[in-house]
Design a protein around this motif. Structure first.
Motif, PDB file in Angstrom:
ATOM      1  N   GLN A 226       0.494  -1.307   0.318  1.00  0.00           N
ATOM      2  CA  GLN A 226       0.054   0.492   0.178  1.00  0.00           C
ATOM      3  C   GLN A 226       1.090   1.180   0.422  1.00  0.00           C
ATOM      4  N   ILE A 227       1.807   1.503   1.055  1.00  0.00           N
ATOM      5  CA  ILE A 227       3.260   2.639   0.586  1.00  0.00           C
ATOM      6  C   ILE A 227       3.781   3.033  -1.016  1.00  0.00           C
ATOM      7  N   ALA A 228       3.845   0.923  -1.145  1.00  0.00           N
ATOM      8  CA  ALA A 228       4.470   1.591  -2.836  1.00  0.00           C
ATOM      9  C   ALA A 228       3.473   2.343  -3.918  1.00  0.00           C
ATOM     10  N   ARG A 229       2.215   1.716  -3.581  1.00  0.00           N
ATOM     11  CA  ARG A 229       1.130   2.824  -3.931  1.00  0.00           C
ATOM     12  C   ARG A 229       0.281   4.037  -3.813  1.00  0.00           C
ATOM     13  N   GLY A 230       0.970   4.439  -3.197  1.00  0.00           N
ATOM     14  CA  GLY A 230       0.992   5.508  -2.155  1.00  0.00           C
ATOM     15  C   GLY A 230      -0.465   6.241  -1.592  1.00  0.00           C
ATOM     16  N   ARG A 231      -0.529   5.086  -0.960  1.00  0.00           N
ATOM     17  CA  ARG A 231      -2.053   5.154  -0.226  1.00  0.00           C
ATOM     18  C   ARG A 231      -1.689   6.032   1.053  1.00  0.00           C
ATOM     19  N   PHE A 232      -0.193   5.742   1.484  1.00  0.00           N
ATOM     20  CA  PHE A 232       0.471   6.097   2.502  1.00  0.00           C
ATOM     21  C   PHE A 232       1.831   6.084   2.359  1.00  0.00           C
ATOM     22  N   ASP A 233       2.366   7.020   3.993  1.00  0.00           N
ATOM     23  CA  ASP A 233       3.851   6.638   3.928  1.00  0.00           C
ATOM     24  C   ASP A 233       4.060   6.210   4.766  1.00  0.00           C
ATOM     25  N   LYS A 234       3.334   5.710   5.199  1.00  0.00           N
ATOM     26  CA  LYS A 234       3.727   5.184   7.136  1.00  0.00           C
ATOM     27  C   LYS A 234       2.220   4.699   8.093  1.00  0.00           C
ATOM     28  N   ALA A 235       2.472   3.363   8.560  1.00  0.00           N
ATOM     29  CA  ALA A 235       1.217   3.061   8.908  1.00  0.00           C
ATOM     30  C   ALA A 235       1.407   2.563  10.570  1.00  0.00           C
ATOM     31  N   VAL A 236       1.788   1.939  11.708  1.00  0.00           N
ATOM     32  CA  VAL A 236       2.143   1.530  12.904  1.00  0.00           C
ATOM     33  C   VAL A 236       0.827   0.908  13.010  1.00  0.00           C
ATOM     34  N   LEU A 237       0.789  -0.931  12.690  1.00  0.00           N
ATOM     35  CA  LEU A 237       0.564  -2.006  12.953  1.00  0.00           C
ATOM     36  C   LEU A 237       0.944  -2.703  14.154  1.00  0.00           C
ATOM     37  N   ALA A 238      -0.317  -2.972  15.025  1.00  0.00           N
ATOM     38  CA  ALA A 238      -0.100  -3.706  17.001  1.00  0.00           C
ATOM     39  C   ALA A 238      -0.425  -4.670  16.692  1.00  0.00           C
ATOM     40  N   ARG A 239       0.868  -5.640  17.418  1.00  0.00           N
ATOM     41  CA  ARG A 239       0.253  -6.956  18.135  1.00  0.00           C
ATOM     42  C   ARG A 239      -0.658  -7.245  19.604  1.00  0.00           C
ATOM     43  N   GLN A 240      -1.000  -7.894  19.870  1.00  0.00           N
ATOM     44  CA  GLN A 240      -1.592  -8.443  20.937  1.00  0.00           C
ATOM     45  C   GLN A 240      -0.528 -10.152  21.687  1.00  0.00           C
ATOM     46  N   LEU A 241       0.128 -10.001  21.981  1.00  0.00           N
ATOM     47  CA  LEU A 241       0.296 -11.452  23.179  1.00  0.00           C
ATOM     48  C   LEU A 241      -0.906 -11.510  24.641  1.00  0.00           C
ATOM     49  N   ARG A 242      -1.838 -12.408  24.402  1.00  0.00           N
ATOM     50  CA  ARG A 242      -2.891 -12.142  25.906  1.00  0.00           C
ATOM     51  C   ARG A 242      -2.554 -13.979  26.557  1.00  0.00           C
ATOM     52  N   ILE A 243      -2.010 -13.403  27.468  1.00  0.00           N
ATOM     53  CA  ILE A 243      -1.242 -14.077  28.363  1.00  0.00           C
ATOM     54  C   ILE A 243      -2.555 -14.354  29.894  1.00  0.00           C
ATOM     55  N   THR A 244      -2.750 -15.614  29.922  1.00  0.00           N
ATOM     56  CA  THR A 244      -3.947 -16.302  31.080  1.00  0.00           C
ATOM     57  C   THR A 244      -3.317 -17.567  31.840  1.00  0.00           C
ATOM     58  N   SER A 245      -2.628 -17.008  32.773  1.00  0.00           N
ATOM     59  CA  SER A 245      -2.059 -16.942  34.160  1.00  0.00           C
ATOM     60  C   SER A 245      -3.422 -17.714  35.341  1.00  0.00           C
ATOM     61  N   PRO A 246      -3.311 -18.827  36.057  1.00  0.00           N
ATOM     62  CA  PRO A 246      -4.066 -19.696  36.843  1.00  0.00           C
ATOM     63  C   PRO A 246      -4.252 -19.428  38.349  1.00  0.00           C
ATOM     64  N   TRP A 247      -3.502 -18.144  38.580  1.00  0.00           N
ATOM     65  CA  TRP A 247      -3.331 -17.123  39.934  1.00  0.00           C
ATOM     66  C   TRP A 247      -3.662 -15.709  39.465  1.00  0.00           C
ATOM     67  N   GLY A 248      -3.556 -15.202  37.621  1.00  0.00           N
ATOM     68  CA  GLY A 248      -4.021 -13.781  37.856  1.00  0.00           C
ATOM     69  C   GLY A 248      -3.069 -12.650  38.553  1.00  0.00           C
ATOM     70  N   TYR A 249      -2.754 -11.352  38.150  1.00  0.00           N
ATOM     71  CA  TYR A 249      -1.298 -10.304  38.805  1.00  0.00           C
ATOM     72  C   TYR A 249      -1.715 -10.088  40.149  1.00  0.00           C
ATOM     73  N   ASP A 250      -1.017  -9.483  40.303  1.00  0.00           N
ATOM     74  CA  ASP A 250      -0.655  -8.053  41.761  1.00  0.00           C
ATOM     75  C   ASP A 250      -0.508  -7.446  41.186  1.00  0.00           C
TER      76      ASP A 250
END
Length: 350
Positions: A86-110
């Motif tokens: 999309q950048i090469a086609r001139g739609r925008f110069d920069k886009a910031v993409l995000a990811r998730q890391l979903r962690i499940t713990s049996p005891w939760g978090y403090d």
């Protein structure tokens, strides 16, 4: 909610010279049937101060902890490649993409333990936590959005990433490589130019160095430029006015803003929530300080959802961007007591 603001009932602040101030806010009602608000607030403040310094030890990684990447590694690399098209086609110069890391713990978090770990391990970052409605949003961000004091506004252009070296010699080489990397310089230049333009609209003088500096963090480094402006009319400018002008910067959204954000909304498989939003404070003179809530996690019950983003520009390599997101997960992984050398295996999203 979309946003959350409140007047603190108990506020403890410490100045750089070590002076500590306790401020209590109470609602006074002349009716004799009401609860004694001032006495209750004083009691709450005493309880908070008495418990200061008590920090639970992080729990070790427990059997049953699971971690899921969203999108998966293969999906992420395909998305990065599609974005560069999309950048090469001139739609925008920069886009910031995000990811998730979903962690499940049996005891939760403090939350207190997580905050304590972030304060200890992330010097130079703004540590924050918001807890409401059964949810918590917590992180340690190196990125300042804007500060306003006495008619003087400050922001920072933060972009491009490179890991720290294992030895002083390797560290110095990586530092030099970041300064010389064309892709990184182009990415950071976009952010700097956009912030300067926003400052030019409300400031009579704006100071921006010609060359970026390197901001060294415990496990990462970034290109960094400090931007300072003198507000033209302090009577009509508030810190929230500046937040509105600046957010989202190209460091978390992209450039041009509208086209990049439209792509991000369509491309990302989740709602970012408060991730990368402004977090901070303001006083009754409408001065204050706001940071960008990156390197953060949303915590609810036994699940912590970590976020990491990458600026995609022409020349971005999908595999390198994948490794960058995993590097950016590390501060929160450490704070959640997930040992990197023994962490639970990643599972891919379906």
């Amino acid at each position: 909610p979309e946003a959350l603001m409140w007047v603190p009932r108990v506020l403890i602040s410490r100045d750089p010279d070590g002076t500590t101030t306790l401020a209590l806010s109470v609602s006074v009602d002349p009716r004799p049937t009401t609860t004694d608000g001032p006495a209750r607030t004083v009691a709450d403040a005493f309880a908070l101060i008495s418990s200061a310094g008590i920090r639970p030890c992080p729990s070790p990684l427990l059997p049953g902890t699971t971690m899921i990447e969203v999108p998966s590694a293969s999906e992420w690399k395909a998305l990065v490649a599609h974005t560069t098209e999309q950048i090469a086609r001139g739609r925008f110069d920069k886009a910031v993409l995000a990811r998730q890391l979903r962690i499940t713990s049996p005891w939760g978090y403090d939350l207190a333990s997580v905050l304590g770990s972030l304060r200890d391990t992330q010097p130079g970052s703004t540590v924050f936590a918001v807890s409401a409605y059964g949810h918590a949003f917590v992180g340690a961000t190196p990125e300042r959005l804007v500060g306003l004091r006495g008619g003087r506004a400050e922001s920072m252009s933060l972009a491009a990433s490179m890991p720290r070296g294992a030895t002083p010699a390797e560290d110095a080489c990586l530092r030099a490589a970041l300064l010389q990397d064309d892709k990184s310089r182009r990415e950071q230049r976009i952010v700097t130019a956009t912030l300067r333009h926003a400052f030019d609209q409300v400031c009579h003088t704006v100071t921006v160095p010609d060359e970026p500096h390197v901001l060294d963090l415990p496990n990462l480094r970034h290109l960094h430029t400090r931007i300072v402006g003198e507000i033209a009319d302090p009577e009509t400018a508030s810190v929230l006015d500046l937040v509105e002008r600046l957010h989202p910067t190209p460091a978390v959204g992209g450039h041009p803003r509208h086209a990049a954000l439209e792509w991000v909304r369509d491309a990302e498989p989740f709602d970012r929530g408060w991730y990368a939003g402004p977090v901070g404070w303001m006083n009754d003179e409408q001065e204050g300080e706001f940071a960008v809530a990156i390197r953060s996690a949303h915590v609810q019950d036994e699940t912590a959802t970590l976020y990491a983003g990458c600026g995609i520009v022409a020349g971005s390599d999908p595999e390198a961007e994948l490794e960058e997101t995993r590097l950016k997960f590390r501060p929160m992984l450490n704070a959640l007591a997930i040992p990197l050398s023994e962490r639970a295996p990643y599972r891919q999203s379906r």
